[in-house]
Design an enzyme around this catalytic site. Structure first.
Site, short mmCIF file in Angstrom:
data_model
loop_
_atom_site.label_atom_id
_atom_site.label_comp_id
_atom_site.label_asym_id
_atom_site.label_seq_id
_atom_site.Cartn_x
_atom_site.Cartn_y
_atom_site.Cartn_z
N SER A 175 0.80 -1.23 0.00
CA SER A 175 0.00 0.00 0.00
C SER A 175 0.83 1.28 0.00
O SER A 175 0.26 2.37 -0.09
CB SER A 175 -0.95 0.02 1.21
OG SER A 175 -2.09 -0.78 0.96
N LYS A 219 0.11 3.80 -2.69
CA LYS A 219 -0.85 4.91 -2.59
C LYS A 219 -0.17 6.26 -2.37
O LYS A 219 -0.82 7.30 -2.53
CB LYS A 219 -1.86 4.62 -1.48
CG LYS A 219 -2.70 3.38 -1.72
CD LYS A 219 -3.81 3.25 -0.67
CE LYS A 219 -4.63 1.98 -0.88
NZ LYS A 219 -4.01 0.79 -0.29
N SER A 254 -6.45 3.87 4.17
CA SER A 254 -5.77 3.04 3.16
C SER A 254 -6.77 2.29 2.28
O SER A 254 -6.54 1.15 1.87
CB SER A 254 -4.82 2.03 3.83
OG SER A 254 -3.89 1.53 2.91
#
Length: 401
Positions: free
Chosen positions: A67, A70, A129
């Site tokens: 993640s 991102k 997230s």
């Protein structure tokens, strides 16, 4: 602290420096105290204020970002916001694509075809997230996720992320989806420096959407009040990852904040990424000092300028320039100014005209560019001819002696 000045014969070196980041050539400063041992597969510690790498372990090894992907998604959204292509209060209607975020993935729980604001989506992606939020934002800016991924890869090249390639907006495992600890640190620094108005999103500890309250997974936000970002990541293949940043005031100048970024990739446990990041941040503040080298917009030198309406040129740095050195080395710093020679008009304000090499104990600590602090236009025909003659005579004199 004495400044030494030497000429250089070509602008090629300056151009090369401008193409890189981290003080335009990142040089690992050697601390007198070795860094603490960490369990991460690859890691890096960077001083963002001085743009220097302080310590690293396998920083360019190819790793999965999970993640942390991102961060780039956020970068492109911030870019669109800053350019006023989109607005925080703007409402969009997510497509069916957001349903691709599976129940076992991080989600902010938006619904297809139900209006949601860009502000909510950004909070959902950065704080919670949310994979669904990232997909919705990607479709908004890129038209579809595939186009947005192309924009991500273009931005990575533009920022100098040499070991990164994206295949999606969230970081799901894919052979063509990879990065490095150095590239994540580089991107993190750009987020902090390029978008100070949006960066505070990363320090939010929780966010509630659709009556669902979720907490930021970055536990450092609770453990250290000086930490204000950035992002966690985890998949089975990537392990536990964390890009963390802290901002602490300089002891000798409380009005100046010193910012560090540390990136831990491939940790085996969530606890390890937290403890290793905290250890490394504390190490950076304790083992290194930061010294103000030059004041912004103040001349460092006024070298001879040829073929211009002025015979001299003010050169320096546009903003205050700090240098980070191992603790106790600050008094031993020797800046060496190297200017392109000869300097020829016309010169643009902000144009690179040389470099400063920072030496300590006969070791090169860092290199950064010097720029023109003013614009100088080209002289008239007679002035140019006169300076051409002077340059020719100077060249002949050097040959004779």
């Amino acid at each position: 602290m004495q400044t030494m000045r030497f000429p250089i014969l070509s602008s090629y070196f300056i151009s090369s420096l401008l193409g890189a980041w981290l003080a335009l050539t990142s040089i690992l400063a050697q601390a007198q105290v070795p860094p603490p041992t960490v369990l991460a597969r690859s890691w890096i510690l960077m001083d963002v204020t001085s743009n220097q790498v302080l310590a690293a372990g396998n920083p360019d090894e190819r790793v999965e970002p999970a993640s942390l992907t991102k961060l780039m998604t956020a970068y492109l959204v911030f870019e669109a916001l800053k350019a006023k292509k989109i607005d925080m209060a703007q409402t969009i209607v997510p497509s069916e694509a957001v349903r691709r975020a599976k129940p076992d993935e991080s989600r902010m729980f938006i619904q297809a075809h139900k209006p949601v604001t860009i502000s909510d989506l950004l909070h959902g992606m950065v704080v919670q997230s949310g994979n669904d939020a990232a997909i919705a934002l990607a479709e908004l800016i890129g038209g579809n996720e595939a186009n947005f991924v192309n924009l991500m890869n273009q931005a990575a090249q533009r920022l100098g992320m040499k070991h990164t390639h994206y295949a999606d907006v969230n970081g799901l495992p894919d052979p063509q989806h990879y990065t490095s600890a150095r590239d994540v640190a580089l991107l993190s620094a750009h987020l902090i420096q390029d978008f100070p108005e949006y960066y505070p999103l990363f320090e939010l500890k929780e966010y509630t959407y659709n009556k669902i309250r979720q907490f930021n997974r970055n536990r450092l936000l609770w453990l250290d009040s000086t930490v204000d970002g950035l992002k966690t990541g985890h998949t089975t293949a990537a392990g536990f990852c964390l890009a963390a940043s802290a901002k602490r005031p300089l002891p000798q100048a409380s009005d100046v904040n010193r910012r560090l970024v540390t990136v831990m990739m491939g940790e085996r446990k969530e606890h390890d990424r937290v403890q290793d990041s905290l250890k490394m941040l504390n190490y950076g503040y304790q083992a290194y000092d930061m010294v103000k080298l030059y004041a912004g917009a103040q001349p460092v030198d006024t070298p001879r300028l040829f073929k211009g309406v002025s015979n001299t040129l003010k050169v320096g740095v546009k903003s205050d320039k700090f240098i980070t050195v191992p603790r106790g080395v600050g008094e031993k710093i020797k800046p060496i100014v190297q200017l392109d020679a000869p300097l020829l008009a016309p010169i643009k304000d902000g144009q690179a005209v040389g470099v400063v090499k920072v030496m300590a104990n006969d070791q090169e600590i860092a290199v950064f560019p010097l720029v023109a602090l003013e614009e100088v236009k080209e002289a008239g025909l007679l002035g140019r001819l006169w300076d051409t003659a002077l340059l020719w005579l100077s060249k002949m004199w050097r040959k004779w002696v």
